[in-house]
Design an enzyme around this catalytic site. Sequence first.
Site, PDB file in Angstrom:
ATOM      1  N   HIS A  95       0.654  -1.263  -0.070  1.00  0.00           N
ATOM      2  CA  HIS A  95      -0.171   0.004   0.004  1.00  0.00           C
ATOM      3  C   HIS A  95       0.948   1.129   0.001  1.00  0.00           C
ATOM      4  O   HIS A  95       1.457   1.776   1.041  1.00  0.00           O
ATOM      5  CB  HIS A  95      -0.828   0.000   1.207  1.00  0.00           C
ATOM      6  CG  HIS A  95      -2.069   1.080   1.008  1.00  0.00           C
ATOM      7  ND1 HIS A  95      -3.447   0.766   1.127  1.00  0.00           N
ATOM      8  CD2 HIS A  95      -2.045   2.554   0.771  1.00  0.00           C
ATOM      9  CE1 HIS A  95      -4.072   1.850   1.181  1.00  0.00           C
ATOM     10  NE2 HIS A  95      -3.315   2.690   0.870  1.00  0.00           N
ATOM     11  N   ASN A 138      -1.885  -1.727  -3.918  1.00  0.00           N
ATOM     12  CA  ASN A 138      -2.988  -0.663  -3.813  1.00  0.00           C
ATOM     13  C   ASN A 138      -2.764   0.483  -4.856  1.00  0.00           C
ATOM     14  O   ASN A 138      -1.684   1.112  -4.912  1.00  0.00           O
ATOM     15  CB  ASN A 138      -2.934   0.018  -2.439  1.00  0.00           C
ATOM     16  CG  ASN A 138      -3.873   1.100  -2.261  1.00  0.00           C
ATOM     17  OD1 ASN A 138      -5.193   0.675  -2.024  1.00  0.00           O
ATOM     18  ND2 ASN A 138      -3.376   2.220  -2.215  1.00  0.00           N
ATOM     19  N   GLU A 139      -3.793   0.720  -5.693  1.00  0.00           N
ATOM     20  CA  GLU A 139      -3.817   2.122  -6.551  1.00  0.00           C
ATOM     21  C   GLU A 139      -2.377   2.326  -7.382  1.00  0.00           C
ATOM     22  O   GLU A 139      -1.786   3.091  -7.095  1.00  0.00           O
ATOM     23  CB  GLU A 139      -4.229   3.306  -5.889  1.00  0.00           C
ATOM     24  CG  GLU A 139      -5.441   3.396  -5.160  1.00  0.00           C
ATOM     25  CD  GLU A 139      -5.705   4.699  -4.427  1.00  0.00           C
ATOM     26  OE1 GLU A 139      -4.850   5.607  -4.389  1.00  0.00           O
ATOM     27  OE2 GLU A 139      -6.960   4.888  -4.312  1.00  0.00           O
TER      28      GLU A 139
HETATM   29  C1  BGC Z   1      -5.320   5.778  -0.576  1.00  0.00           C
HETATM   30  C2  BGC Z   1      -5.312   6.125   0.799  1.00  0.00           C
HETATM   31  C3  BGC Z   1      -5.712   7.349   1.034  1.00  0.00           C
HETATM   32  C4  BGC Z   1      -7.030   7.645   0.448  1.00  0.00           C
HETATM   33  C5  BGC Z   1      -7.645   9.025   0.465  1.00  0.00           C
HETATM   34  C6  BGC Z   1      -6.340   6.452  -1.688  1.00  0.00           C
HETATM   35  O1  BGC Z   1      -5.623   6.917  -2.683  1.00  0.00           O
HETATM   36  O2  BGC Z   1      -5.331   4.236  -0.950  1.00  0.00           O
HETATM   37  O3  BGC Z   1      -4.203   5.445   1.053  1.00  0.00           O
HETATM   38  O4  BGC Z   1      -5.597   7.627   2.269  1.00  0.00           O
HETATM   39  O5  BGC Z   1      -7.203   7.330  -0.805  1.00  0.00           O
HETATM   40  O6  BGC Z   1      -6.681   9.941   0.049  1.00  0.00           O
END
Ligand code: BGC
Length: 401
Positions: free
Chosen positions: A116, A160-161
């Site tokens: 992440h 993640n993303e």
């Molecule tokens: C991420 C999180 C982040 C959230 C709010 C997502 O981009 O996975 O880590 O805190 O959005 O910005």
Amino acid sequence: MTQPAFHLPDGFLFGASTAAHQTEGNNIASDWWGFEHSGHPVIRQPSGDAVDSLHRWPEDMDLLAGLGFNAYRFSIEWARIEPEQGEFSRAAVDHYRRMVDGAIDRGLNPVVTLHHFTSPRWFTDGGGWSRADAVDRFQRYLEHATPIVASGVSHVVTINEPNILAIMFAVLNGGLPPTDEAGAMLGLPEPDAGVRDGLIAGHRAARAYLADAVPGLQTGWSVANQAYQAEPGFEAETRAYSQSREGVFLEVSRDDDFVGVQSYTRTRIGAGGPLPVPDGVERTLMGWEFYPAALGEAVRATAAAVPGVPILVTENGIATDDDETRIRYTSGALAGLAAAMRDGIDVRGYLHWSAIDNYEWGSFEPTFGLIHADRETFARTARPSAHWLGALAREGVLPAE
Ligand code: BGC
């Protein structure tokens, strides 16, 4: 005609999400820890102790289970498991395995994220996701981390993303993109191509490895979805803009067991590219447009991009200091989700971001938590929104409009 509440299918995962670096504290072998102390202007505060979930995870899980949730998404930290290249910590692996067992014991389905945003500092110093051995290094980490997910875990999010990670790299190395008058980034720069390719290869290798090592485990990754909207006449520009920032990452999910949707707001594209939030429109503490309909739109866009791939909403939420606003936002988002499910889209879960207030990549100010965490004492208090959402989870329903 108003719709009745939507009854969720059996087995629907209803819970909340966190990430290790944002909650654990003192993640000192990570690249972000180094970055937080580099003097870069995007860092307003370092993560420090975060909310001490490294030690307080049982309390976090007790609260979530007690509220009525049946799932908890959290991440494991590569920098703790392999703080120096080739030096693996058995204690860190045992720690995360205890978290998995702790979740299961409390009736929370663990949804485990392997990566992440943060990497060990040695990995990033050596070129990060664009280094030649990135995939091998990630796989070595995974081999050592396998006991964590070897049993009792149904879903693993590999990365993640990846789209935001490749964009972050471009921002950190190429300078900050333009912002609007509220300080929110106006659109997103192009993802770094080397990082993008490394992430795609890393994801595929992780999936292939886990398919052999842990048969039956469902693996996928989660993509940040901006719910792109074209102003009339700008459809082709919008398609092109979203394809490199989102589309290519979504297409990777075509062969996966599921795809994670992460949605917060929308981006409108018109003359000159991304448009600022119009004057007078409500914004969140991130400066983003308050736009609950984004979730339903993100789910529909993802289903259209990768038809037939089951969807897990792995993040959706709002940074606000007003908990009624959190309920208003989430209830609108869930109504959009229910409408998409009524139309036949296969959604397997909803995991709210975030379970608890945490470190929002440079600052503790944007509070996304269903649970408030006191920054001095680390005392946790479930907000009314947590009780409200937990009651929906317990009943197995999504609200109507
Ligand atoms: C991420 C999180 C982040 C959230 C709010 C997502 O981009 O996975 O880590 O805190 O959005 O910005």
